[in-house]
Design a protein around this motif. Structure first.
Motif, PDB file in Angstrom:
ATOM      1  N   ALA A  12       0.738  -1.253  -0.041  1.00 43.89           N
ATOM      2  CA  ALA A  12      -0.017   0.031  -0.103  1.00 43.89           C
ATOM      3  C   ALA A  12       0.795   1.179   0.025  1.00 43.89           C
ATOM      4  N   LEU A  13       1.899   1.293   0.662  1.00 44.38           N
ATOM      5  CA  LEU A  13       2.863   2.332   0.822  1.00 44.38           C
ATOM      6  C   LEU A  13       3.362   2.515  -0.663  1.00 44.38           C
ATOM      7  N   ASP A  14       3.947   1.620  -1.124  1.00 40.37           N
ATOM      8  CA  ASP A  14       4.531   1.859  -2.450  1.00 40.37           C
ATOM      9  C   ASP A  14       3.287   2.254  -3.602  1.00 40.37           C
ATOM     10  N   LEU A  15       2.317   1.966  -3.294  1.00 36.56           N
ATOM     11  CA  LEU A  15       1.186   2.306  -4.264  1.00 36.56           C
ATOM     12  C   LEU A  15       0.830   3.790  -4.314  1.00 36.56           C
ATOM     13  N   MET A  16       0.869   4.144  -2.844  1.00 35.48           N
ATOM     14  CA  MET A  16       0.476   5.732  -2.592  1.00 35.48           C
ATOM     15  C   MET A  16       1.609   6.518  -3.420  1.00 35.48           C
ATOM     16  N   LEU A  17       3.118   6.047  -2.765  1.00 33.81           N
ATOM     17  CA  LEU A  17       4.127   6.657  -3.477  1.00 33.81           C
ATOM     18  C   LEU A  17       4.235   6.855  -4.888  1.00 33.81           C
ATOM     19  N   GLU A  18       4.102   5.729  -5.474  1.00 39.23           N
ATOM     20  CA  GLU A  18       3.828   5.749  -7.139  1.00 39.23           C
ATOM     21  C   GLU A  18       2.662   6.765  -7.628  1.00 39.23           C
ATOM     22  N   GLY A  19       1.573   6.610  -6.872  1.00 39.77           N
ATOM     23  CA  GLY A  19       0.489   7.626  -7.580  1.00 39.77           C
ATOM     24  C   GLY A  19       0.920   9.089  -7.121  1.00 39.77           C
ATOM     25  N   LEU A  20       1.557   9.309  -5.953  1.00 41.65           N
ATOM     26  CA  LEU A  20       1.837  10.636  -5.702  1.00 41.65           C
ATOM     27  C   LEU A  20       3.121  11.272  -6.758  1.00 41.65           C
ATOM     28  N   GLU A  21       4.010  10.324  -7.128  1.00 40.34           N
ATOM     29  CA  GLU A  21       4.972  10.435  -8.028  1.00 40.34           C
ATOM     30  C   GLU A  21       4.231  10.991  -9.377  1.00 40.34           C
ATOM     31  N   LYS A  22       3.500  10.250  -9.804  1.00 43.00           N
ATOM     32  CA  LYS A  22       2.745  10.512 -10.972  1.00 43.00           C
ATOM     33  C   LYS A  22       1.830  12.029 -10.833  1.00 43.00           C
ATOM     34  N   LEU A  23       1.234  12.055  -9.977  1.00 48.08           N
ATOM     35  CA  LEU A  23       0.476  13.579  -9.720  1.00 48.08           C
ATOM     36  C   LEU A  23       1.649  14.588  -9.721  1.00 48.08           C
ATOM     37  N   LYS A  24       2.827  14.324  -9.060  1.00 46.29           N
ATOM     38  CA  LYS A  24       3.609  15.342  -9.096  1.00 46.29           C
ATOM     39  C   LYS A  24       4.246  15.904 -10.393  1.00 46.29           C
ATOM     40  N   GLN A  25       4.529  14.707 -11.239  1.00 42.51           N
ATOM     41  CA  GLN A  25       5.133  14.956 -12.717  1.00 42.51           C
ATOM     42  C   GLN A  25       3.977  15.485 -13.496  1.00 42.51           C
ATOM     43  N   ARG A  26       2.465  15.135 -13.170  1.00 48.45           N
ATOM     44  CA  ARG A  26       1.546  16.063 -13.867  1.00 48.45           C
ATOM     45  C   ARG A  26       1.435  17.433 -13.494  1.00 48.45           C
ATOM     46  N   SER A  27       1.500  17.526 -12.201  1.00 47.51           N
ATOM     47  CA  SER A  27       1.721  19.007 -11.858  1.00 47.51           C
ATOM     48  C   SER A  27       2.459  19.674 -12.360  1.00 47.51           C
ATOM     49  N   THR A  28       3.699  19.211 -12.269  1.00 44.92           N
ATOM     50  CA  THR A  28       4.910  19.961 -12.876  1.00 44.92           C
ATOM     51  C   THR A  28       4.815  20.302 -14.585  1.00 44.92           C
ATOM     52  N   ARG A  29       4.282  19.301 -15.266  1.00 44.26           N
ATOM     53  CA  ARG A  29       4.039  19.362 -16.684  1.00 44.26           C
ATOM     54  C   ARG A  29       3.012  20.526 -16.726  1.00 44.26           C
TER      55      ARG A  29
END
Length: 231
Positions: free
Chosen positions: A211-228
């Motif tokens: 669950a922790l890795d799932l959250m971190l991967e999701g947050l990484e994608k959201l961060k990348q989307r926000s940066t773009r």
């Protein structure tokens, strides 16, 4: 006039706050937090109960201090690693602390006002997201998403830690099969499927990290989307 020396008085350790808390943690580890009382703590320290109040004002202050002890066992952030590695390592360190002290999650959830030690830990975790490139808004969402997992524990919908009779369990769930087919399906899978990813039964550590890795991967994608989106 007596010349006998009271050896016990000479060798007795002075009562300090650190000694009080260390003994309280040991008692809670051995017997559970419910069994911990000021009277039993005083007995373990071989002092009168009133002596404790020079170091902790009451049971509530003692519980706050015990939370601080557990938080202080969490490793500091890694140097030179990316935000995801640092946060993952820190949360897994918190997990190890909670496993050493199974009573701690219950005490943490009972506290109404966080202590400065708890606030410092939370501030540090927020800082890891912010310096890792997260916007203020996304950091806010990330903290809500992490919740108690940030402190090394989470509430489980399936409690596989209690001892029970496998035959009685199978009979009970078998009777429920027609009415609750999906509950029955997952029960039989986690209980008997040796070929599953986790293995027979539930592996709490695996589930926590999954669950922790799932959250971190999701947050990484959201961060990348926000940066773009802001570029």
């Amino acid at each position: 006039m007596s010349t006998e020396i009271d050896v016990g008085a000479e060798t007795r350790l002075p009562l300090t706050r650190e000694r009080v808390l260390r003994t309280a943690v040991r008692l809670a580890d051995e017997s559970g937090i419910e069994a911990l009382s000021m009277r039993k703590l005083a007995q373990a320290l071989d002092v009168v109960p009133m002596a404790l109040y020079r170091h902790v004002a009451n049971k509530d202050e003692l519980l706050d201090a015990l939370v601080d002890v557990v938080i202080s066992e969490i490793d500091p952030p890694l140097d030179g690693a990316d935000w995801k590695t640092v946060i993952r390592a820190r949360i897994l360190s918190a997990r190890r602390a909670l496993l050493r002290h199974p009573w701690a999650s219950q005490v943490m959830e009972s506290r109404k006002i966080p202590t400065p030690v708890v606030l410092e830990y939370m501030d540090s975790m927020i800082g890891l997201f912010r310096t890792g490139g997260f916007s203020l808004d996304l950091t806010h969402h990330a903290m809500h998403t992490m919740g108690s997992r940030m402190f090394g524990f989470t509430q489980e919908i399936f409690n596989d830690t209690t001892e029970s009779d496998p035959e009685l369990d199978a009979e009970m769930f078998g009777a429920m099969a027609d009415t609750y087919p999906y509950i029955f399906e997952i029960f039989t899978a986690i209980s008997h499927d040796d070929a599953s990813t986790v293995g027979p039964g539930c592996d709490d550590q695996f589930e926590f990290e999954f669950a922790l890795d799932l959250m971190l991967e999701g947050l990484e994608k959201l961060k990348q989307r926000s940066t773009r989106g802001s570029g």
